[in-house]
Design a protein around this motif. Structure first.
Motif, PDB file in Angstrom:
ATOM      1  N   SER B 158     -58.027  24.346  56.528  1.00  0.00           N
ATOM      2  CA  SER B 158     -58.291  24.601  57.411  1.00  0.00           C
ATOM      3  C   SER B 158     -59.925  26.437  57.448  1.00  0.00           C
ATOM      4  N   ASP B 188     -63.042  31.794  63.298  1.00  0.00           N
ATOM      5  CA  ASP B 188     -62.455  32.518  65.016  1.00  0.00           C
ATOM      6  C   ASP B 188     -61.310  33.499  65.395  1.00  0.00           C
ATOM      7  N   VAL B 189     -61.818  33.754  66.173  1.00  0.00           N
ATOM      8  CA  VAL B 189     -60.879  34.815  67.280  1.00  0.00           C
ATOM      9  C   VAL B 189     -59.100  35.159  66.555  1.00  0.00           C
ATOM     10  N   SER B 190     -58.891  34.037  66.976  1.00  0.00           N
ATOM     11  CA  SER B 190     -56.980  33.610  67.229  1.00  0.00           C
ATOM     12  C   SER B 190     -57.192  33.683  65.731  1.00  0.00           C
ATOM     13  N   ILE B 191     -57.935  32.873  65.468  1.00  0.00           N
ATOM     14  CA  ILE B 191     -57.501  33.095  63.137  1.00  0.00           C
ATOM     15  C   ILE B 191     -57.895  34.241  62.138  1.00  0.00           C
ATOM     16  N   GLN B 192     -58.611  34.983  62.840  1.00  0.00           N
ATOM     17  CA  GLN B 192     -59.065  36.256  62.345  1.00  0.00           C
ATOM     18  C   GLN B 192     -58.431  37.079  62.354  1.00  0.00           C
ATOM     19  N   ALA B 193     -57.061  37.160  63.355  1.00  0.00           N
ATOM     20  CA  ALA B 193     -56.116  38.238  64.049  1.00  0.00           C
ATOM     21  C   ALA B 193     -54.961  37.782  62.335  1.00  0.00           C
ATOM     22  N   GLN B 194     -55.174  36.635  62.163  1.00  0.00           N
ATOM     23  CA  GLN B 194     -53.574  36.144  61.301  1.00  0.00           C
ATOM     24  C   GLN B 194     -53.851  36.342  59.823  1.00  0.00           C
ATOM     25  N   ASN B 197     -54.394  40.588  59.146  1.00  0.00           N
ATOM     26  CA  ASN B 197     -52.835  40.683  59.546  1.00  0.00           C
ATOM     27  C   ASN B 197     -52.042  40.814  57.868  1.00  0.00           C
ATOM     28  N   LEU B 200     -53.436  43.436  56.242  1.00  0.00           N
ATOM     29  CA  LEU B 200     -52.779  44.478  55.909  1.00  0.00           C
ATOM     30  C   LEU B 200     -51.521  44.568  55.570  1.00  0.00           C
ATOM     31  N   VAL B 219     -63.157  44.937  64.234  1.00  0.00           N
ATOM     32  CA  VAL B 219     -62.469  44.763  62.956  1.00  0.00           C
ATOM     33  C   VAL B 219     -62.402  45.774  62.383  1.00  0.00           C
TER      34      VAL B 219
END
Lengths: 340, 355
Positions: B158, B188-194, B197, B200, B219
């Motif tokens: 993906s 997508d936003v939910s994947i972007q956060a992964q 992280n 970081l 961001v």
């Protein structure tokens, strides 16, 4: 009666890999003069749903009903649809360049839009009206620019031309599919402003399809959150942002960078959306949901939650959830406001 | 005082624009990056924001020497790499890696993921084939991919997973500096956060230094220690992240912040959106003086003739620098400037653009 009432919409496509279940039982209402935001990630079915309503998905198997101002659109003749599309329902798409014909001047294209629906309008009248419309959406020196070609306009200006065309016949409904996704943020602000002002002035209802929760927070009255072809939650804007009920809505809000302390770890939704070739049984969010339990193998219906008849959620968790526990603090977002 | 890991001194990059006519004459030059000076300290994240055509990606490509610069100096870890030959750049490239925006276009679809991630080892001749395979699988595990998927093709992953592949490849040789060019914009936003992280976490674990480029201010704010705002090839303001958001000095920064939609109805209802008139002028013929003056609500006469230096203004600390002759004072805001629908006399900017 709402302006547009969509009930139990199903859309399927045959592909070489199998049947794609793009929309699976979607229902929503759009009230006159209000803005409904349809929010969801790639492949959630948000664009397919609205394209189907306006008869733009050829070769799809469609069931359900979509009644617009008393007229059933699903299964309507091409003639009926053509009369509705453009005149009563205006449409704007993400990419304004590919929606404009490169060989014709923008004035001609806007005028043609008017003449296509009313042949009694003369070319001169239509051209005059086109100039008015371009000026209405904030194109400077519109009277001179009617004779320019699409490539002579910037992205934001092209999107304004699209809006001018979409509202040319004073439609009752404007469907905007990711209208600002291709635009820079300062240009996006201009385009959103134009849409809002047109709504204030002409009472046009707007269906705004977007993946950007920031745009939703600025524009929407009501919000539909879609996931894997279904509506997970339907709620007034504030309810959704401050008291989300569905764990997916909550997950989306929590994963926003503006919701976390800078430098801290975000709270992503684990996993990835399911394939629409073979969507999971029951609640489609179950495999990613931190609260999933045995009941989730049955698809929950959209039912009222949070003590408000306008707030619906397709989740088996107690209806009172969200009113007390679902609040997500937004420290970073609030700091933005502190800027002078 | 620690030395910067990377410093850019008066960097300038232009591209020739050839006319499409019969005799492809060289007509003009696009000033993509113009006199940009920035430094990046070890272990920090410098965010680079700006709109389309502001030169942020060109700047990234200059740093990695994918473009040759016209003028100025690039100093990495005390070494002037501005005019390094390909051979000499090879040593530097171990330390400077890039993560690209498009996880579809940046991975060769016909090659297996294991060999894509292992490329840096082959190019720099590190380890035996067996060692390379083990390193690749460790990398895959580290970035959250299943090491058993070593032999799969990119198409089987993906978007978010592909971006992890890109990160693993960049990480392979343990670089010191990673240039991330819109690394989460396609997600997508939910994947972007992964993915954010992950970046970081890797920074903490390996002490990485990032130059993080994005058009998405929320961001950039989340990951950056300092942020530089670019407009038409110039840095207009650079400041520690929090300060940039609470005390923007440059009118463009302020407008950019106010245009950012905030996912919080209370905030979006109460704040004033400053709608800038007009579009970006063309970079082939940027405005004289301050490049923002054609759209700036505060512009005065001198703005059209004087190029403002990037320096601390109004008593700011040295790390907060602004290129503006009439910066916003403490607590001062831009005047409301809302072009109304139907108001066709917006500015002259758009006329220039259409010309």
């Amino acid at each position: 009666m709402a302006l547009l009432e969509v009930r139990d919409l199903h859309v399927e496509f045959d592909t070489p890999d199998g049947v794609v279940h793009a929309v699976r039982g979607l229902s929503f209402d759009v009230e006159r003069g209000s803005t409904l935001a349809v929010v969801g990630e790639s492949g959630s079915g948000k664009s397919v749903a609205t394209q189907t309503i306006t008869g733009l998905t050829r070769g799809a198997r469609v069931t359900g009903s979509a009644v617009f101002d008393g007229t059933e659109l699903l299964g309507a003749s091409e003639e009926t649809l053509r009369a509705v599309r453009g005149a009563r329902i205006g449409m704007i798409f993400q990419d304004p360049l590919s929606s404009l014909h490169p060989y014709y001047t923008v004035g001609w294209q806007v005028a043609e839009m008017i003449r296509a629906h009313d042949r009694t309008v003369t070319r001169a009248m239509a051209r005059e009206r086109a100039a008015e419309l371009l000026s209405l959406v904030g194109i400077p020196r519109a009277r001179r620019r009617v004779d320019d070609y699409p490539h002579q306009f910037s992205g934001g200006m092209r999107q304004r031309v699209m809006i001018a065309m979409a509202v040319a016949l004073d439609p009752a409904l404007l469907i905007a599919d990711e209208p600002t996704t291709a635009l820079d943020v300062t240009v996006q602000a201009q385009v959103l402003e134009v849409m809002q002002q047109l709504q204030d002035r002409f009472g046009t209802a707007i269906v705004l399809i977007t993946h950007d929760l920031g745009v939703v927070a600025e524009m929407a009255d009501e919000v539909v959150v879609m996931y894997a072809g279904r509506a997970m939650e339907v709620a007034p804007r504030r309810e959704l942002f401050y008291h989300p009920h569905h764990p997916y809505s909550e997950g989306l809000l929590r994963s926003l960078p503006s919701r976390g302390e800078p430098g801290s770890r975000l709270v992503p939704v684990p996993g990835a959306p399911p394939s629409l070739l073979d969507p999971p049984q029951g609640c489609p969010f179950r495999p990613r949901c931190p609260h999933a339990f045995a009941d989730c193998h049955d698809q929950p219906p959209l039912r009222p939650v949070g003590g408000s008849p306008d707030h619906l959620s397709a989740c088996w968790l107690p209806p009172s959830r969200g009113t007390t526990t679902g609040e997500v603090p937004a420290p970073a977002a609030r700091e933005l406001q502190e800027a002078p | 005082m620690t030395e910067p890991l990377l410093s850019l001194e008066h960097l300038t990059k232009t591209f020739p624009v050839t006319s499409a006519g019969l005799f492809r004459r060289r007509t003009d030059r696009v000033h993509a990056v113009d006199d940009v000076s920035l430094e990046v300290m070890p272990g920090e994240t410098l965010g680079l924001v700006g709109e389309t055509g502001c030169g942020k990606s060109t700047l990234a490509r200059c740093i990695t020497r994918l473009h040759d610069v016209d003028d100025g100096r690039i100093v990495f870890a005390g070494e002037d790499i501005t005019h390094h030959s390909r051979v000499r750049m090879r040593g530097v490239r171990r330390d400077v890696q890039m993560v690209f925006q498009d996880p579809y276009g940046s991975l060769n679809p016909r090659r297996r993921v294991g060999s894509i991630i292992g490329d840096p080892f082959v190019i720099h001749d590190v380890g035996t084939p067996a060692e390379r395979k083990r390193s690749v699988q460790e990398l895959m595990e580290r970035v959250g991919l299943n090491p058993e998927h070593y032999n799969r093709f990119p198409a089987e992953f993906s978007g978010g997973q592909r971006q992890r592949i890109g990160v693993a490849r960049a990480l392979a040789l343990r670089p010191r500096l990673m240039i991330c060019d819109e690394p989460v914009s396609a997600l997508d936003v939910s994947i972007q956060a992964q993915v954010l992280n992950l970046l970081l976490d890797l920074q903490d674990e390996f002490g990485l230094t990032y130059v993080f480029i994005s058009h998405d201010l929320s961001v950039v704010r989340h990951v950056s220690d300092r942020i530089a705002v670019m407009y038409l090839g110039k840095v207009v303001e650079v400041a520690p992240s929090a300060e940039l958001f609470t005390q923007p000095r440059h009118p463009y920064t302020r407008a950019l912040l106010s245009a950012l939609p905030v996912a919080d109805p209370d905030v979006s209802d109460s704040r004033r959106r400053i709608v800038l008139a007009g579009d970006l002028p063309t970079p082939t013929n940027p405005p004289a003086g301050c490049r923002f003056h054609t759209r700036c609500p505060r512009a005065r006469e001198d703005c059209a003739s004087t190029v403002p230096p990037v320096e601390p203004v109004l008593g700011d600390r040295p790390e907060h620098r602004t290129a503006c002759l009439h910066p916003l004072g403490d607590g001062e805001d831009l005047a409301a400037d809302r072009p109304a629908v139907g108001d066709s006399e917006i500015t002259a900017t758009e006329e220039e653009l259409s010309a």
